[in-house]
Design an enzyme around this catalytic site. Sequence first.
Site, PDB file in Angstrom:
ATOM      1  N   HIS A 115     -12.667 -38.687 -16.127  1.00  0.00           N
ATOM      2  CA  HIS A 115     -12.568 -39.074 -14.704  1.00  0.00           C
ATOM      3  C   HIS A 115     -12.181 -40.543 -14.530  1.00  0.00           C
ATOM      4  O   HIS A 115     -11.889 -40.983 -13.419  1.00  0.00           O
ATOM      5  CB  HIS A 115     -13.898 -38.830 -13.973  1.00  0.00           C
ATOM      6  CG  HIS A 115     -14.254 -37.380 -13.853  1.00  0.00           C
ATOM      7  ND1 HIS A 115     -13.419 -36.451 -13.269  1.00  0.00           N
ATOM      8  CD2 HIS A 115     -15.355 -36.684 -14.246  1.00  0.00           C
ATOM      9  CE1 HIS A 115     -13.989 -35.249 -13.312  1.00  0.00           C
ATOM     10  NE2 HIS A 115     -15.157 -35.368 -13.908  1.00  0.00           N
ATOM     11  N   ASP A 123     -12.224 -29.150 -19.591  1.00  0.00           N
ATOM     12  CA  ASP A 123     -13.472 -29.339 -18.849  1.00  0.00           C
ATOM     13  C   ASP A 123     -13.355 -28.590 -17.506  1.00  0.00           C
ATOM     14  O   ASP A 123     -12.258 -28.392 -16.988  1.00  0.00           O
ATOM     15  CB  ASP A 123     -13.670 -30.842 -18.611  1.00  0.00           C
ATOM     16  CG  ASP A 123     -15.028 -31.184 -18.005  1.00  0.00           C
ATOM     17  OD1 ASP A 123     -15.937 -31.560 -18.760  1.00  0.00           O
ATOM     18  OD2 ASP A 123     -15.176 -31.064 -16.758  1.00  0.00           O
ATOM     19  N   ASP A 130     -18.535 -27.198 -19.494  1.00  0.00           N
ATOM     20  CA  ASP A 130     -19.217 -26.902 -18.227  1.00  0.00           C
ATOM     21  C   ASP A 130     -18.530 -25.758 -17.486  1.00  0.00           C
ATOM     22  O   ASP A 130     -18.856 -25.477 -16.331  1.00  0.00           O
ATOM     23  CB  ASP A 130     -19.351 -28.161 -17.342  1.00  0.00           C
ATOM     24  CG  ASP A 130     -18.151 -29.068 -17.384  1.00  0.00           C
ATOM     25  OD1 ASP A 130     -17.108 -28.686 -17.949  1.00  0.00           O
ATOM     26  OD2 ASP A 130     -18.246 -30.184 -16.816  1.00  0.00           O
ATOM     27  N   HIS A 175     -14.062 -29.636 -14.644  1.00  0.00           N
ATOM     28  CA  HIS A 175     -13.582 -30.530 -13.588  1.00  0.00           C
ATOM     29  C   HIS A 175     -12.196 -31.078 -13.905  1.00  0.00           C
ATOM     30  O   HIS A 175     -11.845 -31.259 -15.063  1.00  0.00           O
ATOM     31  CB  HIS A 175     -14.564 -31.701 -13.413  1.00  0.00           C
ATOM     32  CG  HIS A 175     -15.959 -31.273 -13.089  1.00  0.00           C
ATOM     33  ND1 HIS A 175     -16.911 -31.053 -14.065  1.00  0.00           N
ATOM     34  CD2 HIS A 175     -16.548 -30.989 -11.901  1.00  0.00           C
ATOM     35  CE1 HIS A 175     -18.046 -30.655 -13.483  1.00  0.00           C
ATOM     36  NE2 HIS A 175     -17.847 -30.600 -12.183  1.00  0.00           N
TER      37      HIS A 175
HETATM   38 ZN    ZN Z   1     -16.963 -31.600 -16.112  1.00  0.00          ZN
END
Ligand code: ZN
Length: 354
Positions: free
Chosen positions: A160, A196, A285, A198
């Site tokens: 991120h 991931d 995740d 996200h």
């Molecule tokens: Zn994540």
Amino acid sequence: MKLVYSEDHRGHAGAMEMRYDEMIPMSECPERMDAIMGGLKAAGFTDIVAPDVYGLDVVHQIHDPAFVSFLQHCYPLWEEEFGPGRFATAYTFGMRGMDQVPNASVHSMLSCYTFDVCAPFVAGTWTAINAAKDIALTGVDLMKAGEQAVFSVCRPAGHHASQDLAGGYCYLNNAAIAAQAHLNAGAKRVALLDIDYHHGNGTQRIFYDRADVFFASLHCRPQDEYPFLMGYDTETGTGAGKGFNLNLPMPRGTDYTEWARALQVALDRILAYAPEVLVVSLGVDTFEGDPVGGFTLQTADYIDVGKRLAATGLPTHFVMEGGYAMESLGTNVANVITGYCEGTAEQSTVTVQE
Ligand SMILES: [Zn+2]
């Protein structure tokens, strides 16, 4: 497969985070690494290498030096003002359309250099950040010395984080730093695949106008999930990077059949790009039981993920990102690596038979 790991992340602990309308202990905690390393050891991966120590040269190829300096000095400045034992986070964020005049106060820097309240600073944060970058760079050097695949078990995660913004548990972008170091080591093209749950918004931002790193991300779509503002399939790169960014957003609730189809799309595009190295931002995740996720992948599916990655035949550098379902985290991560090793072994058997 060699695992690069150090205990230096352990002091990055003890902060709280906002989860929608409540303050909770951070899901991103040192015990995650205990689960991951435990799972890997139980699966027979015991070749653990301590990271070498590196300077900031490669980091400064990816990140703004003033931002890196902020990461280093944020907590000490905060402690001067508030005393020990408290964690630092921003109180305001970028004010779009207003004349912003940053100053040298820690509050101003937090407002300029973080984009959410999920990147807290405590006394041990910089040591952990710095060690995670060493873990990523040691992985590159091991591959330079002949390893076909390496796992950099980084904490904190990095995907991120952009050139000058921390957020979402991420500070320095370890996978991006690794990709840059692979280029520095002589690779002409590097593919960076982010699996991931996200969107890897920081990684996308870093390589968005570059053609030497192809970025592909499988993630929950921005309509349903953090970071909410990026990750659409219309984001394909800009300038020289046009066509070298691939987003594969999927709705919350996506199962493995659908997810694996997207993985194959990403892998086909990566093979067409013909990279010399594949860097994998490895988050698990996507698991059904993950408290931060919303897909429904099962523990056994991660074996197949590893096999599909191995089928590319590319030298592969795994870099740890997210995964928060503590009971299954270690097994899920170990299954990706086990599947990868099994897949690689099967491939070499096929080659010998031919
Ligand atoms: Zn994540």
